[in-house]
Design a protein around this motif. Structure first.
Motif, PDB file in Angstrom:
ATOM      1  N   LYS C  29       0.881  -0.950   0.266  1.00  0.00           N
ATOM      2  CA  LYS C  29       0.499  -0.419  -0.222  1.00  0.00           C
ATOM      3  C   LYS C  29       0.509   1.576  -0.092  1.00  0.00           C
ATOM      4  O   LYS C  29       0.535   2.461  -0.441  1.00  0.00           O
ATOM      5  CB  LYS C  29      -0.965   0.031   1.131  1.00  0.00           C
ATOM      6  N   GLN C  30       2.113   1.365   0.519  1.00  0.00           N
ATOM      7  CA  GLN C  30       3.060   1.913   0.456  1.00  0.00           C
ATOM      8  C   GLN C  30       3.764   2.316  -0.499  1.00  0.00           C
ATOM      9  O   GLN C  30       4.895   2.869  -0.708  1.00  0.00           O
ATOM     10  CB  GLN C  30       3.280   1.871   1.831  1.00  0.00           C
ATOM     11  N   GLU C  31       3.539   1.229  -1.611  1.00  0.00           N
ATOM     12  CA  GLU C  31       4.522   1.632  -2.490  1.00  0.00           C
ATOM     13  C   GLU C  31       5.918   0.542  -2.647  1.00  0.00           C
ATOM     14  O   GLU C  31       6.553   1.038  -3.479  1.00  0.00           O
ATOM     15  CB  GLU C  31       4.280   2.352  -3.513  1.00  0.00           C
ATOM     16  N   VAL C  32       5.510  -0.006  -1.911  1.00  0.00           N
ATOM     17  CA  VAL C  32       6.992  -0.146  -1.228  1.00  0.00           C
ATOM     18  C   VAL C  32       7.457  -1.320  -2.028  1.00  0.00           C
ATOM     19  O   VAL C  32       6.254  -2.582  -2.405  1.00  0.00           O
ATOM     20  CB  VAL C  32       7.599  -1.330  -0.354  1.00  0.00           C
ATOM     21  N   GLU C  33       8.170  -1.940  -2.864  1.00  0.00           N
ATOM     22  CA  GLU C  33       9.320  -3.480  -3.631  1.00  0.00           C
ATOM     23  C   GLU C  33       8.379  -4.463  -2.526  1.00  0.00           C
ATOM     24  O   GLU C  33       9.499  -4.325  -1.616  1.00  0.00           O
ATOM     25  CB  GLU C  33      10.027  -4.027  -4.308  1.00  0.00           C
ATOM     26  N   VAL C  34       8.249  -5.337  -2.540  1.00  0.00           N
ATOM     27  CA  VAL C  34       7.949  -6.060  -1.639  1.00  0.00           C
ATOM     28  C   VAL C  34       7.889  -7.564  -2.251  1.00  0.00           C
ATOM     29  O   VAL C  34       6.905  -7.650  -2.948  1.00  0.00           O
ATOM     30  CB  VAL C  34       7.005  -6.270  -0.690  1.00  0.00           C
ATOM     31  N   ILE C  35       8.384  -8.835  -1.736  1.00  0.00           N
ATOM     32  CA  ILE C  35       7.884 -10.286  -2.208  1.00  0.00           C
ATOM     33  C   ILE C  35       7.469 -11.093  -0.761  1.00  0.00           C
ATOM     34  O   ILE C  35       7.573 -10.369   0.638  1.00  0.00           O
ATOM     35  CB  ILE C  35       9.241 -11.059  -3.110  1.00  0.00           C
ATOM     36  N   GLN C  36       6.749 -11.860  -0.688  1.00  0.00           N
ATOM     37  CA  GLN C  36       6.219 -12.433  -0.057  1.00  0.00           C
ATOM     38  C   GLN C  36       6.426 -13.813   0.486  1.00  0.00           C
ATOM     39  O   GLN C  36       6.532 -14.442  -0.947  1.00  0.00           O
ATOM     40  CB  GLN C  36       4.266 -12.393   0.300  1.00  0.00           C
ATOM     41  N   VAL C  37       7.069 -14.317   1.372  1.00  0.00           N
ATOM     42  CA  VAL C  37       6.537 -15.471   1.192  1.00  0.00           C
ATOM     43  C   VAL C  37       6.529 -16.150   2.316  1.00  0.00           C
ATOM     44  O   VAL C  37       6.231 -16.124   3.350  1.00  0.00           O
ATOM     45  CB  VAL C  37       8.272 -15.787   1.645  1.00  0.00           C
ATOM     46  N   ASP C  38       5.565 -17.065   1.728  1.00  0.00           N
ATOM     47  CA  ASP C  38       4.202 -17.563   2.881  1.00  0.00           C
ATOM     48  C   ASP C  38       5.622 -18.972   3.464  1.00  0.00           C
ATOM     49  O   ASP C  38       5.822 -20.046   3.225  1.00  0.00           O
ATOM     50  CB  ASP C  38       3.045 -18.803   2.244  1.00  0.00           C
ATOM     51  N   TRP C  39       5.889 -18.391   4.360  1.00  0.00           N
ATOM     52  CA  TRP C  39       7.225 -19.560   4.705  1.00  0.00           C
ATOM     53  C   TRP C  39       6.509 -20.804   5.869  1.00  0.00           C
ATOM     54  O   TRP C  39       5.383 -20.710   6.415  1.00  0.00           O
ATOM     55  CB  TRP C  39       7.959 -18.345   6.207  1.00  0.00           C
ATOM     56  N   ILE C  40       7.069 -21.767   5.136  1.00  0.00           N
ATOM     57  CA  ILE C  40       6.942 -22.805   6.275  1.00  0.00           C
ATOM     58  C   ILE C  40       8.058 -23.386   7.229  1.00  0.00           C
ATOM     59  O   ILE C  40       9.704 -23.717   6.585  1.00  0.00           O
ATOM     60  CB  ILE C  40       6.345 -23.392   5.005  1.00  0.00           C
ATOM     61  N   PRO C  41       8.324 -24.294   8.105  1.00  0.00           N
ATOM     62  CA  PRO C  41       9.379 -24.228   9.100  1.00  0.00           C
ATOM     63  C   PRO C  41       9.988 -25.531   8.269  1.00  0.00           C
ATOM     64  O   PRO C  41      10.098 -25.589   7.104  1.00  0.00           O
ATOM     65  CB  PRO C  41       8.376 -25.285   9.759  1.00  0.00           C
ATOM     66  N   PRO C  42      11.736 -25.025   7.712  1.00  0.00           N
ATOM     67  CA  PRO C  42      12.514 -26.119   7.467  1.00  0.00           C
ATOM     68  C   PRO C  42      11.802 -27.778   8.005  1.00  0.00           C
ATOM     69  O   PRO C  42      11.585 -27.840   8.811  1.00  0.00           O
ATOM     70  CB  PRO C  42      13.624 -25.411   7.834  1.00  0.00           C
ATOM     71  N   ALA C  43      12.492 -28.566   6.692  1.00  0.00           N
ATOM     72  CA  ALA C  43      11.987 -30.102   7.119  1.00  0.00           C
ATOM     73  C   ALA C  43      11.175 -30.759   7.668  1.00  0.00           C
ATOM     74  O   ALA C  43      11.207 -31.316   8.626  1.00  0.00           O
ATOM     75  CB  ALA C  43      13.330 -30.096   7.711  1.00  0.00           C
ATOM     76  N   GLY C  44      10.234 -29.911   6.999  1.00  0.00           N
ATOM     77  CA  GLY C  44       8.733 -29.864   8.414  1.00  0.00           C
ATOM     78  C   GLY C  44       9.110 -29.193  10.095  1.00  0.00           C
ATOM     79  O   GLY C  44       8.151 -30.455  10.471  1.00  0.00           O
ATOM     80  N   GLY C  45       9.955 -29.243  10.324  1.00  0.00           N
ATOM     81  CA  GLY C  45      10.104 -28.824  11.575  1.00  0.00           C
ATOM     82  C   GLY C  45      11.021 -29.883  12.432  1.00  0.00           C
ATOM     83  O   GLY C  45      10.782 -29.453  13.082  1.00  0.00           O
ATOM     84  N   ASP C  46      11.379 -31.233  11.719  1.00  0.00           N
ATOM     85  CA  ASP C  46      12.325 -31.829  11.752  1.00  0.00           C
ATOM     86  C   ASP C  46      12.992 -31.345  12.822  1.00  0.00           C
ATOM     87  O   ASP C  46      14.337 -31.350  11.687  1.00  0.00           O
ATOM     88  CB  ASP C  46      12.466 -32.803  11.442  1.00  0.00           C
TER      89      ASP C  46
END
Lengths: 414, 514, 57
Positions: C29-46
């Motif tokens: 909304k503030q016109e900032v260049e941004v990329i969304q990462v739908d982060w998930i825990p590495p190795a499924g949290g193992d």
């Protein structure tokens, strides 16, 4: 250099080898004559090592079929009895530079495709592709195409290839990938490109009409003809990458209907296995998922070199067979980039702006992202005696990759 | 003029693809003509026609790729031919971005990124944040529950690399006019701010804006930065940066009192600061600490705003914030309406800093206050759900937010508490805060308005009037429409102030010992 | 001198947002260049895998 840098360097080398393969079809010859170590009463099979007693129904059925085909037994009953007594040696194809679709069985008199990787001088082998015996059927009827292959088609191809001096396969592969093949379950383009090449060559080779004509018909009518060649290419391409110290790149993925196994470059010949998964697929009329056996075959060598489901986004035609939407297919292909090391310099996909196929599955990335390699595959019956019953998509079990990572840590991270 | 060619064996390319490559190569400076084609007999003739010849071309097969270049100099030709593999790879996919799931994915998409914002579970922060720092990114870490030794390691690594780690547990920053996390929409201007608390920075920046000024940068440091375990690493980096920043004329630090060693370190740094500093360490009287000539101490955020404005010397202002005559009269009048049993004040806060500042102001006025997050450990509530005499509750405390949304986002918990307080006949006044800005609830007043009405009703039926005093932290530019939020409150009979300090002073007036 | 930090204040922000989408949306909304990462825990949290990956990746 710290271990991470060593791994990066090693993976670069492994991928250099994987991407510089130059497969050439040089022969079609009886397995016993060309496959190293395949001798005596030996039958090789798909997947990681497994004993007769643990084999799934389809693989047992296919082996029974080979025993009868070789004339080592008269009836399925006799074959089974001898197998149970351990009269025949059973070994994985992968231990002999060979691969085979589904049950993957190869016996000494069965002719195999012989592919030489000219970049490294190594050879690899794949059996004939058909829709019955390799799925576990062993009736005389089902064995008929093996005999025709042995007696008519393979000798014709052999004679022709000898006169041609071999056939370079990269041009066919590259073109087929750009014509909607993914080189695992869709071989419409590659088979027809190959058939075209061979049709001219057979004509030029002065083969007697009584052999030439049925062979031409066989070539022209076999939609999955090139699968055997693609698999032999895959094996010929991956073998030279099989022993790069410190590399975390996967050099084999294969299944025997009981176990799924992988090999990793830096871990050499060791297998890392987990129970074979259930294939999520579509079934031919009369069959359902209740009938399905578990994931089976060496054909995941296709995905190992970046074909198959790794390029399914460029092969939407396959979706009528394995299910899913074109959007899913594109997404699978993109997803595989997250677990691979590089893109292929010459195998390219028009659907992705001619981007290279993803190649060099990195066990670290698989474990980190929890994204397993996806494979598109055929489905065999859980019991012996049936032909192909369906096809679908399956994910390699993440456990194999975790085990391999642990072993890698033990070997290198001292 | 020079010419040259290369041949790539057994590489089949679609002719349309090759035309694209040809076009790009031909646009290279110094290139006169290019040909990128498969070595068919017809194409070989084409090459011969433009003067490209060689033994290798004669023996090339139809599956071989030939790239030929004619350029002004041999250097041009060589450089184009050397870059041919790159050119063949360059037509990469430009399709829609895939689902990104890792920091590495993000780095591939935005290789020029300069900031990573983390709102992931605290246990994973160290790993991702380390990677981000290694990749040269600054960090804004909203996540809490990051082990403090990990925070320290991250900040030390960042300091080595001249990178900034805002957080963990950082709610707000405004960098170059861009609000990150929970931030109000404010003008750009001369005032820099540093602080561990999101709401502290929100209150300061909003008031600066509302006073007609603007913010250069407001740098959140994370709630524990001034603890002795961390030693103010981010605070001092932020100070260095704002001191060097040409736009910033005054730097204000809004925080709770630092740890002892950190305070010494900070004071030493402040003494050599070349710009005016306003220090507002809520909850403690700092006047006796020597911080050099550039330093002014401010007891409340409002005082910090006044002091900062005085530093730019643009307006004469009052020395300290105070209530107006009308406000004092209103207080006296309101007190007269209370029933005999109504004696206590209950503060229910979304902003932790507001809870803290209110306790400080009330305490200084001689009013003893209990709290779940007390200034004085002796006044800690045994059960946060049960108020005792004058009570200030931080509803954003872990006790209330474990597994539940924060009251700045969701009013559910506060609504319940407002209702339960209204059933206590000893309660005379509720003190509330409302926080606007990016990422806060889009209607914070609306979230609890029905509870406010019902609470007043309940109290009226059993005892008497329930007074509600509220502050709103925000600006007219915020997405929530400040004026509408104020109007809703006033229509519900709530007495509204533009700052928490003033709302609290009003409560002091209400409850001051007779 | 903290040049990287000065750059952060001087240059336009380019943001990688790991986690809450709202944070990315407010930046957009503030016109900032941004990329969304739908982060998930590495190795499924193992955790065993995460430790191993820390050393090897």
């Amino acid at each position: 250099m710290d271990i991470k840098q060593k791994i990066e360097k090693a993976n670069k080398e492994a991928v250099r080898r994987l991407t510089s393969g130059d497969p050439v079809l040089i022969d079609v010859a009886p397995a016993g004559e060309v496959i190293p170590g395949l001798e005596g009463k030996m039958i090789t099979h798909s997947g990681p090592p497994i004993e007769w007693g643990h084999m799934c129904g389809a693989q047992q059925g296919a082996i029974i079929g080979m025993v009868i085909y070789e004339g080592w037994a008269e009836s399925p009953k006799e074959a089974r009895a001898k197998l149970e007594k351990g009269e025949f040696q059973l070994e994985p194809n992968h231990h002999h530079h060979a691969v085979g679709p589904m049950a993957g069985t190869i016996s000494p008199s069965a002719p195999v495709w012989v592919v030489e990787n000219r970049a490294f001088g190594n050879r690899a082998f794949c059996r004939q592709v058909e829709g019955r015996q390799q799925f576990g059927e062993y009736s005389q009827d089902a064995l008929e195409s093996l005999r025709l292959w042995r007696d008519v088609w393979a000798p014709t191809l052999q004679e022709t290839l000898q006169k041609m001096g071999g056939l370079e396969l990269n041009p066919i592969i590259i073109q087929a990938l750009q014509m909607g093949d993914e080189l695992h379950n869709r071989h419409s383009a590659s088979s027809s490109l190959f058939a075209n090449k061979m049709a001219v060559a057979i004509s030029e080779a002065d083969i007697p009409k009584e052999r030439a004509l049925p062979t031409l018909k066989y070539l022209a009518g076999h939609n999955l003809l090139f699968l055997g060649l693609a698999m032999a290419c895959g094996k010929a391409i991956t073998d030279p990458a099989g022993d790069v110290e410190y590399s975390t790149v996967v050099t084999a993925m294969t299944r025997n209907g009981t176990d799924f196994g992988i090999r990793v470059s830096g871990l050499g010949d060791e297998w890392f296995t987990a129970p074979a998964p259930v294939v999520d697929g579509l079934f031919l009329p009369g069959y359902s998922d209740d009938d399905a056996g578990l994931d089976m075959g060496d054909s995941a060598i296709a995905e190992t070199v970046g074909w198959g489901a790794f390029t399914i986004g460029g092969a939407p035609g396959i979706l009528t067979l394995v299910g899913g939407t074109p959007e899913d297919a594109l997404e699978y292909t993109r997803e595989m980039r997250k677990i691979t090391t590089s893109t292929h310099p010459i195998y390219r996909m028009p659907a992705f702006g001619f981007a290279g196929t993803s190649v060099g599955i990195d066990i670290r990335k698989v474990v980190q992202t929890n994204i397993s390699p996806i494979i598109d595959t055929a489905i065999a019956h859980k019991d012996p005696g049936y032909p192909i019953i369906g096809a679908g998509l399956v994910r390699a079990p993440i456990e194999c990759f975790k085990q391999a990572l642990i072993a890698f840590g033990q070997k290198y991270n001292t | 003029m020079a010419a040259g060619f290369v041949i790539r064996k057994n590489q089949y390319y679609d002719s349309v693809f090759l035309m694209g490559v040809n076009k790009r190569l031909s646009q290279t400076k110094g290139v006169l003509q290019t040909a990128v084609l498969m070595a068919s007999e017809k194409n070989k003739q084409l090459l011969a026609d433009i003067g490209i010849q060689g033994d290798q071309i004669v023996t090339a097969k139809p599956n071989d790729l030939i790239v030929a270049v004619i350029g002004e100099t041999s250097q041009v030709v060589d450089s184009v031919l050397q870059g041919i593999d790159q050119a063949l790879l360059a037509l990469e996919e430009k399709g829609p971005a895939s689902h990104l799931q890792t920091l590495e994915d993000g780095l591939v998409e935005k290789p020029n990124a300069n900031l990573a914002v983390l709102t992931i579970p605290g246990e994973y922060v160290f790993r991702e944040a380390s990677k981000a720092l290694e990749a040269g990114l600054n960090l804004f870490i909203f996540s809490s529950n990051v082990p403090i030794e990990e925070e320290r390691k991250l900040k030390e690594l960042a300091a080595d690399k001249n990178l900034l780690v805002m957080g963990p547990d950082c709610g707000t920053s405004i960098l170059g006019g861009v609000g990150i996390g929970f931030a109000n929409v404010v003008n750009r201007g001369l005032f820099g701010a540093i602080g561990p608390s999101g709401t502290g920075l929100q209150e300061f920046t909003s008031q600066i804006h509302n006073a007609g000024y603007g913010i250069s940068h407001a740098i959140g440091t994370g709630s524990r930065d001034l603890s002795d375990e961390i030693g103010g690493i981010t605070t001092i980096q932020a100070l260095d940066t704002l001191e060097a920043d040409p736009q910033t004329k005054v730097v204000s630090i809004i925080a709770k009192p630092p740890g002892g060693k950190t305070l010494e370190r900070l004071l030493a740094r402040l003494k050599i600061c070349s710009k005016p500093i306003v220090g507002c360490f809520l909850g403690a009287r700092m006047d006796s600490f020597e911080g050099g000539d550039a330093l002014t101490w401010a007891p409340t955020i409002d005082d910090a705003v006044l002091a900062a404005i005085q530093h730019v010397g643009e307006k004469p202002t009052v020395a300290r914030i105070e209530l107006t005559k009308q406000e004092r009269e209103l207080a006296a009048k309101s007190r007269a309406d209370w029933a005999p049993g109504q004696r206590f004040l209950r503060g229910l806060f979304a902003g932790g800093t507001f809870c803290y500042q209110s306790q400080q102001i009330l305490g200084e006025a001689g009013i003893v206050v209990h709290s779940n997050t007390p200034l004085n450990p002796q006044t800690k509530l045994t059960n946060p759900d049960r108020s005792s005499e004058h009570t200030m509750i931080d509803m954003g405390d872990e006790f209330y937010t474990q597994g539940r949304p924060h009251p700045m986002i969701d009013g559910t918990m506060r609504r319940l508490r407002i209702l339960s307080e209204s059933r206590d006949p000893s309660v005379a006044v509720l003190l509330l805060d409302f926080i606007l800005g990016y990422n806060a609830s889009m209607d914070p007043v609306g979230d609890v308005l029905d509870a406010i009405m019902e609470a007043k009703q309940t109290m009226r039926q059993q005892t008497g009037e329930l007074m509600i005093v509220a502050s709103i932290c925000g600006t007219k530019e915020d997405p929530q429409e400040l004026d509408l939020q104020v109007k809703l409150l006033r229509e519900a009979g709530v007495i509204v102030f533009q700052s928490n300090a003033k709302a609290t002073l009003f409560c002091c007036e209400l409850f001051k010992p007779a | 001198m903290p040049d990287k930090i000065e750059e952060l204040l001087r240059e336009p922000l380019v943001v990688i947002n790991l986690g809450l989408k709202g944070f990315a949306a407010s930046l957009e909304k503030q016109e900032v260049e941004v990329i969304q990462v739908d982060w998930i825990p590495p190795a499924g949290g193992d955790e065993e895998m995460i430790d191993l990956l820390d050393k090897l990746l």
